[in-house]
Design a protein around this motif. Structure first.
Motif, short mmCIF file in Angstrom:
data_model
loop_
_atom_site.label_atom_id
_atom_site.label_comp_id
_atom_site.label_asym_id
_atom_site.label_seq_id
_atom_site.Cartn_x
_atom_site.Cartn_y
_atom_site.Cartn_z
N ASP A 1 48.22 34.65 34.47
CA ASP A 1 47.49 34.36 33.24
C ASP A 1 48.09 35.21 32.12
OD1 ASP A 1 46.45 36.93 33.65
OD2 ASP A 1 44.37 36.36 33.27
N ALA B 1 46.97 37.77 30.46
CA ALA B 1 46.78 39.21 30.55
C ALA B 1 47.76 39.83 31.55
CB ALA B 1 45.34 39.52 30.96
N HIS C 1 40.83 42.36 27.21
CA HIS C 1 41.17 42.15 28.63
C HIS C 1 42.66 42.37 28.87
CE1 HIS C 1 37.55 39.31 29.69
NE2 HIS C 1 37.19 40.54 29.43
N VAL D 1 44.27 45.09 31.45
CA VAL D 1 45.21 44.72 32.52
C VAL D 1 46.52 45.47 32.34
CG1 VAL D 1 46.50 42.81 33.55
CG2 VAL D 1 44.12 42.47 32.85
N THR E 1 46.05 48.76 33.87
CA THR E 1 46.03 48.70 35.33
C THR E 1 47.45 48.53 35.88
OG1 THR E 1 43.92 47.55 35.13
CG2 THR E 1 44.94 47.56 37.30
N TYR F 1 35.76 28.31 33.84
CA TYR F 1 35.09 29.61 33.91
C TYR F 1 36.09 30.75 34.06
CZ TYR F 1 31.12 32.78 34.80
OH TYR F 1 30.19 33.78 34.72
N GLY F 2 37.27 30.56 33.48
CA GLY F 2 38.23 31.67 33.46
C GLY F 2 39.46 31.51 34.34
N GLY F 3 39.53 30.48 35.14
CA GLY F 3 40.73 30.28 35.94
C GLY F 3 40.58 29.12 36.90
N PRO F 4 41.66 28.53 37.38
CA PRO F 4 43.04 28.92 37.12
C PRO F 4 43.48 28.67 35.68
CG PRO F 4 42.93 27.06 38.66
CD PRO F 4 41.55 27.49 38.40
N PRO G 1 34.52 30.94 30.12
CA PRO G 1 34.38 32.23 30.81
C PRO G 1 33.57 33.27 30.04
CG PRO G 1 36.61 31.97 29.96
CD PRO G 1 35.93 30.64 29.79
N SER H 1 44.68 36.70 41.51
CA SER H 1 44.99 35.27 41.34
C SER H 1 45.84 34.70 42.45
CB SER H 1 45.74 35.08 40.02
OG SER H 1 45.01 35.65 38.96
N GLY I 1 40.16 49.06 37.21
CA GLY I 1 40.38 48.27 35.99
C GLY I 1 40.64 46.82 36.32
N ARG I 2 40.80 46.05 35.28
CA ARG I 2 41.05 44.62 35.47
C ARG I 2 42.47 44.37 35.97
NH1 ARG I 2 38.22 40.61 33.43
NH2 ARG I 2 36.30 41.24 32.40
N VAL I 3 42.65 43.30 36.75
CA VAL I 3 44.01 42.86 37.08
C VAL I 3 44.32 41.51 36.44
CG1 VAL I 3 44.19 44.20 39.19
CG2 VAL I 3 43.29 41.86 39.29
N ARG I 4 43.37 40.93 35.76
CA ARG I 4 43.58 39.69 34.99
C ARG I 4 42.44 39.56 33.99
NH1 ARG I 4 41.35 34.99 35.40
NH2 ARG I 4 43.08 33.68 36.09
N ALA I 5 42.62 38.66 33.02
CA ALA I 5 41.52 38.38 32.11
C ALA I 5 40.45 37.57 32.88
CB ALA I 5 42.02 37.58 30.91
N PHE I 6 39.22 37.69 32.48
CA PHE I 6 38.13 36.91 33.08
C PHE I 6 38.01 37.16 34.59
CE2 PHE I 6 39.75 34.44 29.37
CZ PHE I 6 38.81 34.92 28.49
N ASN I 7 37.33 36.24 35.29
CA ASN I 7 36.87 36.60 36.63
C ASN I 7 37.54 35.86 37.78
OD1 ASN I 7 35.03 38.35 35.37
ND2 ASN I 7 33.79 36.56 34.88
N GLY I 8 38.84 35.71 37.71
CA GLY I 8 39.54 35.10 38.84
C GLY I 8 39.68 33.60 38.68
N ASN I 9 40.41 33.03 39.64
CA ASN I 9 40.67 31.59 39.60
C ASN I 9 39.46 30.84 40.12
OD1 ASN I 9 43.08 31.69 38.32
ND2 ASN I 9 44.33 31.53 40.17
#
Lengths: 436, 492
Positions: free
Chosen positions: A122, A124, A152, A156, A159, A259-262, B105, B140, B323-331
């Protein structure tokens, strides 16, 4: 089959698993559901959500509700694409490979860059990978990011870089945009890259060329984050204002909100950086009979060859979302990309003018915007959103959670998917909510 | 047998000025000049050179491309370690429901209760299947999960005041393991496998000291074998103060049969797209949720999904989080498919693994007389053969055997992996294939083995029945052409 396999029973197949590790009870899961009941249950869950068909949405902030032409997923959703694997046997995967090559080309055209990979997770995580790439390219260990980069993305970035000895410095925005002078003050001989986003987290368009100049004067790369690629139909592309790497989010190009992914991580760069790029690249070549064909190429950068010396650990990517983005861009073409971007800008500006005419509402920043903008509201934005929800609207994002210095900041997004009628109704609902 | 060099045009070659397949709506708001909205200096001067095609042009182009793709829906895909099973179509319908596909999201949690409930319920199920306590949905993909898990391990150790620098990885591991360890700043120590294909306990003991943070183990491993001494391995690792990480790529072999949490693992990722039914999309999207034992819970990426009475919420207040590893909450879309898959099976999930392992052992029995078998043990859901015999006796490399299988109408198995087997052929049939398909594939493999002796030239020149013949990968890497440029045959 058991006899051919040389075992007496199914249990026998698992004889090599230590007895103590074998489950002695059935899994405690809900009972298996037949298809009808399964769909019924899922529909009930889906209906509990205030989705964009159910509420009129003015929510953006890194995910955008655009119209998706039916043709996009009718094609990207074809079983031959959906149920295929990573193209390890190129001769029987020419469809996927050619589609990826075409996607790479279209992304280069859209961003004004020379080379693009076949996708990242994505936007981020693509930015996090871009920081590692810049470190490797420059041999420097610091990156400077604008605080107007999506929160976000910056999380990331931290991280991804934390354990690699890359130090991240943030420069605060001024009036919604990144001040080149302060970026200059924060950069030095150790700076690998300057990271900015345009349009940024406030929807504001950055002075890209000035920021690129500042980065380059320090011998650093300019990494441009893009969260809303539709803007590039209208706005100067990063390659044009001097970006060295573009890391972006491709969701708006024909992909659902989900809702954010994929979603779709986009990564593009200047030609000379190609061997430091993470992810898969598809190249054109010829077969033994001289026919044009496509293969995964310069795989020596990748983890299955180089293991811990690879450019990154990315393996499974977002190939299908990249395919959908390619179909989307091809469906619109250069004229359509320009028009859809213009409609976004026009409707957003119409909405902004109407909303700022409401007593008590004002613009937070004066910088030019594309399809989203920050307003200051007389009612706390969360409360305003709550009242709007009762009227069937998903209001803008309450920015206070991301930017505590903007407790009354309300980030409103208007795309081509919002009609004038919906905008007018929204403005009326906002008026009512405020006086209530 | 040389066919005329016909090529499929790239979409840019189909372009005709002025054509468009999808027209955006009219602005229907006052028509002000663009320069008054956005300063002229910010406007794009030259349009991107995108294709200009009609909708029918577009449909034909991508439909024809799709015909040039091998897919599970069209044929058997025995790619070892990739778990190319058939995925029920109902999962696609579930993920396509507007309440999921059209959900933003940033929707406030009270207005996204269905999605959060789905994730919460899914977490419970994944914990039960894995024997773990909590799950993060952010990663992801599998490799993304590896990285996330190692970061949690590192945070846990640092919280205890320990700065451990090394991660142990067996020589049979996926290439992503060492790469993920490097992304987390760890040095990689490789430990060899023993004659039975297990991790060598003596070598592990020598490597395991106070500088080790974790062992990354795949179980069943990439040889298709279960680590027989898993408890001893866990003991060695835990005794030196390190944690046990499971690469869950081969989870399809153990559903309802054995749980990583009961084998001594502290953390694992799941390739839910492999194990729980999501099509691979030509290389993704997938998802790589990470399941942890309670000791790692504080370090999970924020937010987590929590339940408070009958309300579901996202908890972002996690002070020890990596911390986050991506924006929003996963796939999320992949998790809808995962959830649908698990609801369709319930406790019958065990049969998935039983059938997967039975199919693999059946196919192994059919093929073992014709190829070398480096580790003669009961296999789990996949097994590794070697083409050593074909190479030594007939000068045919495994790559050529793989290409010849394409002519016989099958996708090739994974070749040259795992790295520790020469001329490796890694075969995974999965549970969804019928005995008839397995028989037909075995026949094709046996025929190719025969051709190596009787008609080696045909094998060397394979494939011939595909839309292109053998592609020149060396030329592709030497003279990079990564994008189309009209008139230049796309020189990059």
């Amino acid at each position: 089959m058991l006899r051919v396999a040389g075992v007496a029973s199914l249990e026998d197949l698992f004889a090599e698993i230590p007895a103590a590790a074998r489950m002695k009870r059935p899994l405690e899961l809900p009972p298996a559901l037949p298809e009808g009941e399964l769909l019924d249950h899922l529909r009930r869950l889906a209906d509990k959500n205030a989705h964009a068909d159910h509420m009129v949405s003015f929510l953006g902030a890194g995910a955008y509700d655009h119209e998706i032409p039916s043709v996009v997923w009718r094609l990207a959703g074809r079983a031959e694409f959906v149920t295929a694997y990573t193209p390890y046997q190129a001769e029987v995967m020419q469809g996927e490979l050619q589609a990826a090559y075409e996607y790479q080309t279209m992304l280069c055209e859209l961003t004004g860059m020379d080379v693009a990979n076949a996708s990242m997770y994505d936007g981020a995580s693509a930015l996090g990978e871009a920081a590692v790439m810049a470190r490797d390219l420059t041999g420097r260990n610091r990156v400077v990011t604008s605080s107007a980069v999506h929160p976000h993305y910056r999380e990331v970035l931290r991280t991804y870089t934390r354990h690699l000895g890359i130090e991240v410095t943030e420069v605060p925005h001024r009036d919604g945009v990144t001040p080149p002078g302060e970026i200059r003050a924060a950069t030095g001989p150790e700076t690998a890259a300057v990271m900015v986003q345009s349009p940024n987290a406030f929807g504001c368009i950055e002075q890209g060329a000035a920021l690129a100049q500042v980065a380059h004067e320090a011998g650093a790369l300019l990494i441009a984050a893009v969260a809303e690629p539709i803007s590039l139909g209208l706005l100067r592309p990063p390659g044009d204002y001097g970006a060295d790497i573009v890391a972006g989010e491709g969701q708006p190009l024909g992909n659902h909100l989900n809702y954010g992914g994929p979603y779709l991580g986009m990564l593009a760069a200047r030609r000379e950086f190609v061997r430091r790029m993470p992810g898969r690249l598809v190249g054109m070549t010829k077969d033994r009979d001289g026919r044009r064909g496509f293969v995964l190429t310069i795989q020596a950068r990748e983890q299955h060859i180089k293991r811990e010396k690879a450019t990154s650990n990315i393996c499974t990517n977002e190939a299908l979302n990249a395919l959908a983005a390619a179909v989307y861009m091809a469906a619109l073409g250069p004229g359509g990309m320009r028009r859809v971007a213009e409609v976004n800008a026009r409707r957003a500006h119409y909405a902004m003018e109407r909303l700022t005419a409401v007593a008590g509402i004002s613009r937070a920043f004066a910088a030019p915007v594309f399809n989203e903008f920050v307003l200051r509201t007389p009612l706390p934005p969360d409360q305003l959103n709550g009242r709007l929800a009762e009227a069937g609207f998903l209001g803008g994002l309450a920015l206070g959670a991301w930017y505590p210095d903007l407790p009354d900041g309300w980030l409103v997004c208007v795309t081509e998917a919002r009609t004038r009628g919906q905008i007018d109704a929204f403005v009326e609902a906002v008026k009512e909510a405020i006086v209530r | 047998m040389t066919r005329p060099p016909t090529t499929m045009p790239v979409i840019f070659e189909r372009s005709m000025p002025g054509r468009i397949a999808a027209a955006p709506p009219a602005p229907d708001v006052p028509d002000v000049p663009m320069e008054t909205i956005v300063d002229a200096e910010h406007l794009r001067n030259t349009p991107p050179t995108l294709p200009e095609v009609s909708e029918l042009d577009l449909v034909r182009h991508y439909t024809r491309l799709s015909h040039r793709n091998y897919s599970v829906d069209a044929g058997f895909y025995p790619l070892g370690s990739c778990t190319m099973k058939y995925n029920p179509k109902v999962n696609e319908d579930a993920a396509g429901l507007a309440g999921f596909a059209r959900l933003h999201p940033n929707t406030p949690a009270p207005l996204a209760q269905g999605a959060l409930e789905l994730l919460w319920r899914l977490e419970q199920m994944l914990c039960e299947i894995s024997g773990m306590d909590r799950v993060t949905f952010q990663p992801s993909a599998g490799a993304h999960g590896e990285m996330t898990a190692l970061m949690m391990i590192r945070a846990y150790l640092e919280d205890r005041g320990e700065r451990r620098t090394r991660v142990i990885v067996p020589d049979s591991a996926h290439g992503t393991n060492p790469a993920s360890a490097a992304m987390c700043g760890f040095e990689v120590t490789t430990v060899r496998s023993d004659a039975r294909g297990n991790i060598d306990h003596a070598a592990l003991r020598r490597a395991a000291d106070g500088s080790v943070a974790a062992l990354m183990l795949t179980n069943p491993n990439t040889l298709g074998l279960f680590e027989e001494g898993i408890y001893e391995v866990a003991e060695i690792v835990h005794n030196c103060g390190a944690l046990m990480y499971l690469d869950g790529a081969n989870f399809n072999a153990m559903l309802g049969i054995t749980r990583p949490g009961d084998q001594g693992f502290d953390v694992m990722h799941m390739n839910v797209h492999k194990t729980f039914g999501t099509p691979h999309g030509g290389g993704g999207p997938g998802a790589g949720p990470v399941a942890v034992k309670r000791l790692l819970e504080p370090y999970m990426p924020a937010p987590t999904v929590e339940r408070d009475g009958d309300r579901f919420l996202l908890d972002g207040d996690r002070p020890k989080s990596i911390g986050r590893v991506r924006a929003f909450n996963g796939n999320f879309g992949i998790f809808v498919r995962t959830y649908a898959y698990l609801l369709a099976y319930g406790p019958l999930l065990r049969q998935v693994s039983e059938a997967a392992v039975l199919n693999a052992n059946y196919l192994l029995a059919l093929l073992r007389p014709h190829f070398d078998l480096p580790y003669d043990r009961r296999c789990m859901h996949e097994f590794v053969l070697s083409g050593r015999r074909q190479k030594e006796q007939h000068g045919i490399r495994t790559l050529e055997i793989a290409k010849r299988l394409l002519d016989h109408g099958f996708h090739a198995p994974t070749v040259y992996f795992p790295l520790i087997v020469s001329e490796a052929i890694l075969i995974e049939p999965t549970e969804t294939e019928s005995r008839q398909t397995l028989d037909a594939f075995a026949d094709a493999m046996i025929r190719v083995a025969g051709e190596c002796a009787t008609d080696p030239e045909t094998v060397r020149n394979a494939p011939q029945s595909t839309v292109v013949t053998r592609l020149d990968e060396v030329a592709a890497a030497r003279k990079l052409n990564l994008r189309w440029t009209a008139g230049k045959e796309g020189d990059s």
